[in-house]
Design a protein around this motif. Sequence first.
Motif, PDB file in Angstrom:
ATOM      1  N   SER A   1      43.132  26.681  41.843  1.00  0.00           N
ATOM      2  CA  SER A   1      43.242  25.225  41.677  1.00  0.00           C
ATOM      3  C   SER A   1      43.021  24.823  40.229  1.00  0.00           C
ATOM      4  O   SER A   1      42.254  25.446  39.496  1.00  0.00           O
ATOM      5  CB  SER A   1      42.212  24.512  42.564  1.00  0.00           C
ATOM      6  N   ILE A   2      43.713  23.746  39.828  1.00  0.00           N
ATOM      7  CA  ILE A   2      43.518  23.149  38.519  1.00  0.00           C
ATOM      8  C   ILE A   2      43.782  21.657  38.647  1.00  0.00           C
ATOM      9  O   ILE A   2      44.601  21.229  39.471  1.00  0.00           O
ATOM     10  CB  ILE A   2      44.449  23.781  37.453  1.00  0.00           C
TER      11      ILE A   2
ATOM     12  N   SER B   1      50.775  29.583  29.169  1.00  0.00           N
ATOM     13  CA  SER B   1      51.148  28.474  30.036  1.00  0.00           C
ATOM     14  C   SER B   1      50.850  28.784  31.493  1.00  0.00           C
ATOM     15  O   SER B   1      50.528  29.919  31.856  1.00  0.00           O
ATOM     16  CB  SER B   1      52.634  28.161  29.881  1.00  0.00           C
ATOM     17  N   PHE B   2      50.969  27.781  32.336  1.00  0.00           N
ATOM     18  CA  PHE B   2      50.852  27.962  33.781  1.00  0.00           C
ATOM     19  C   PHE B   2      51.848  27.037  34.472  1.00  0.00           C
ATOM     20  O   PHE B   2      52.301  26.036  33.898  1.00  0.00           O
ATOM     21  CB  PHE B   2      49.426  27.669  34.273  1.00  0.00           C
TER      22      PHE B   2
ATOM     23  N   LEU C   1      46.006  20.478  41.866  1.00  0.00           N
ATOM     24  CA  LEU C   1      47.244  21.226  42.057  1.00  0.00           C
ATOM     25  C   LEU C   1      46.952  22.709  42.253  1.00  0.00           C
ATOM     26  O   LEU C   1      45.945  23.226  41.765  1.00  0.00           O
ATOM     27  CB  LEU C   1      48.169  21.060  40.847  1.00  0.00           C
ATOM     28  N   THR C   2      47.860  23.373  42.954  1.00  0.00           N
ATOM     29  CA  THR C   2      47.775  24.818  43.140  1.00  0.00           C
ATOM     30  C   THR C   2      48.629  25.501  42.085  1.00  0.00           C
ATOM     31  O   THR C   2      49.800  25.151  41.903  1.00  0.00           O
ATOM     32  CB  THR C   2      48.260  25.223  44.541  1.00  0.00           C
ATOM     33  N   VAL C   3      48.062  26.462  41.391  1.00  0.00           N
ATOM     34  CA  VAL C   3      48.770  27.185  40.336  1.00  0.00           C
ATOM     35  C   VAL C   3      49.774  28.150  40.965  1.00  0.00           C
ATOM     36  O   VAL C   3      49.425  28.944  41.839  1.00  0.00           O
ATOM     37  CB  VAL C   3      47.776  27.955  39.452  1.00  0.00           C
ATOM     38  N   THR C   4      51.017  28.074  40.539  1.00  0.00           N
ATOM     39  CA  THR C   4      52.062  28.952  41.076  1.00  0.00           C
ATOM     40  C   THR C   4      52.341  30.155  40.180  1.00  0.00           C
ATOM     41  O   THR C   4      52.849  31.169  40.649  1.00  0.00           O
ATOM     42  CB  THR C   4      53.378  28.179  41.280  1.00  0.00           C
TER      43      THR C   4
ATOM     44  N   TYR D   1      40.539  30.938  32.810  1.00  0.00           N
ATOM     45  CA  TYR D   1      39.970  30.460  34.071  1.00  0.00           C
ATOM     46  C   TYR D   1      41.042  30.071  35.088  1.00  0.00           C
ATOM     47  O   TYR D   1      40.717  29.585  36.170  1.00  0.00           O
ATOM     48  CB  TYR D   1      39.085  29.236  33.824  1.00  0.00           C
ATOM     49  N   VAL D   2      42.304  30.242  34.738  1.00  0.00           N
ATOM     50  CA  VAL D   2      43.407  29.829  35.606  1.00  0.00           C
ATOM     51  C   VAL D   2      43.979  31.049  36.312  1.00  0.00           C
ATOM     52  O   VAL D   2      44.320  32.044  35.671  1.00  0.00           O
ATOM     53  CB  VAL D   2      44.510  29.123  34.786  1.00  0.00           C
ATOM     54  N   ALA D   3      44.078  30.985  37.629  1.00  0.00           N
ATOM     55  CA  ALA D   3      44.568  32.106  38.421  1.00  0.00           C
ATOM     56  C   ALA D   3      45.676  31.642  39.360  1.00  0.00           C
ATOM     57  O   ALA D   3      45.628  30.517  39.889  1.00  0.00           O
ATOM     58  CB  ALA D   3      43.431  32.727  39.238  1.00  0.00           C
TER      59      ALA D   3
END
Length: 209
Positions: free
Chosen positions: A140-141, A157-158, A148-151, A134-136
């Motif tokens: 956002s997470i 990991s992210f 936070l904004t995912v880089t 679900y992380v792109a």
Amino acid sequence: MFTGIVEEMGVVRGLEFPSGPEGDAVLTVEGPVVTSDVRLGDSIAVDGVCLTVAGVDGAVFTADVMPESLRRTALGGLTVGARVNLERAMPAHGRLGGHIVQGHVDGVGALVSRSPGERWDDLVFAAPSALLRYVAEKGSIAVSGVSLTVTSVGSGSFGVSLIPTTLEATVLGALEPGARVNLEVDVVAKYVERLMAGGSSASAVGGVA
């Protein structure tokens, strides 16, 4: 509902297990900002976990933490004196400064590394594969209640980048590698998956109240 914009860092004043180590817990936290207008029954996010205020004494509030919440989050590992991120529920007339955060933690991750920049830090967190779906990148997470904004997203990991304000105003600024964090993925992504599956199967993850 919350926004992931931390209002203050509170201090844990107590964590008791009245029913034994496998039961529920009573968490006591000092936070002068979030208690300034708090009432019994209000919701406060503690490190990203939505808790109901069960008692208030000046700048200190208590909340009951159910066994399910202790199993799914890092709250059970808190110690007296530890700092925690605090946010009151967003009022209907408020601004959605971060993203939609329910305070229903999906799982626990851990800080793998942090690389200091001139005025920022790049952090990498390990996360369960069931959550990473679900992380792109640029999505956002919520990490311990911080929007936070995912880089970047890797196989396990992210990554995120923390601006000076986040470093100074949240517990993430002093987080050391190996530290456990509460993770809440974007609720919209979970609903999209559910709808595409035709509602025939349960989601791979579930939050806590």
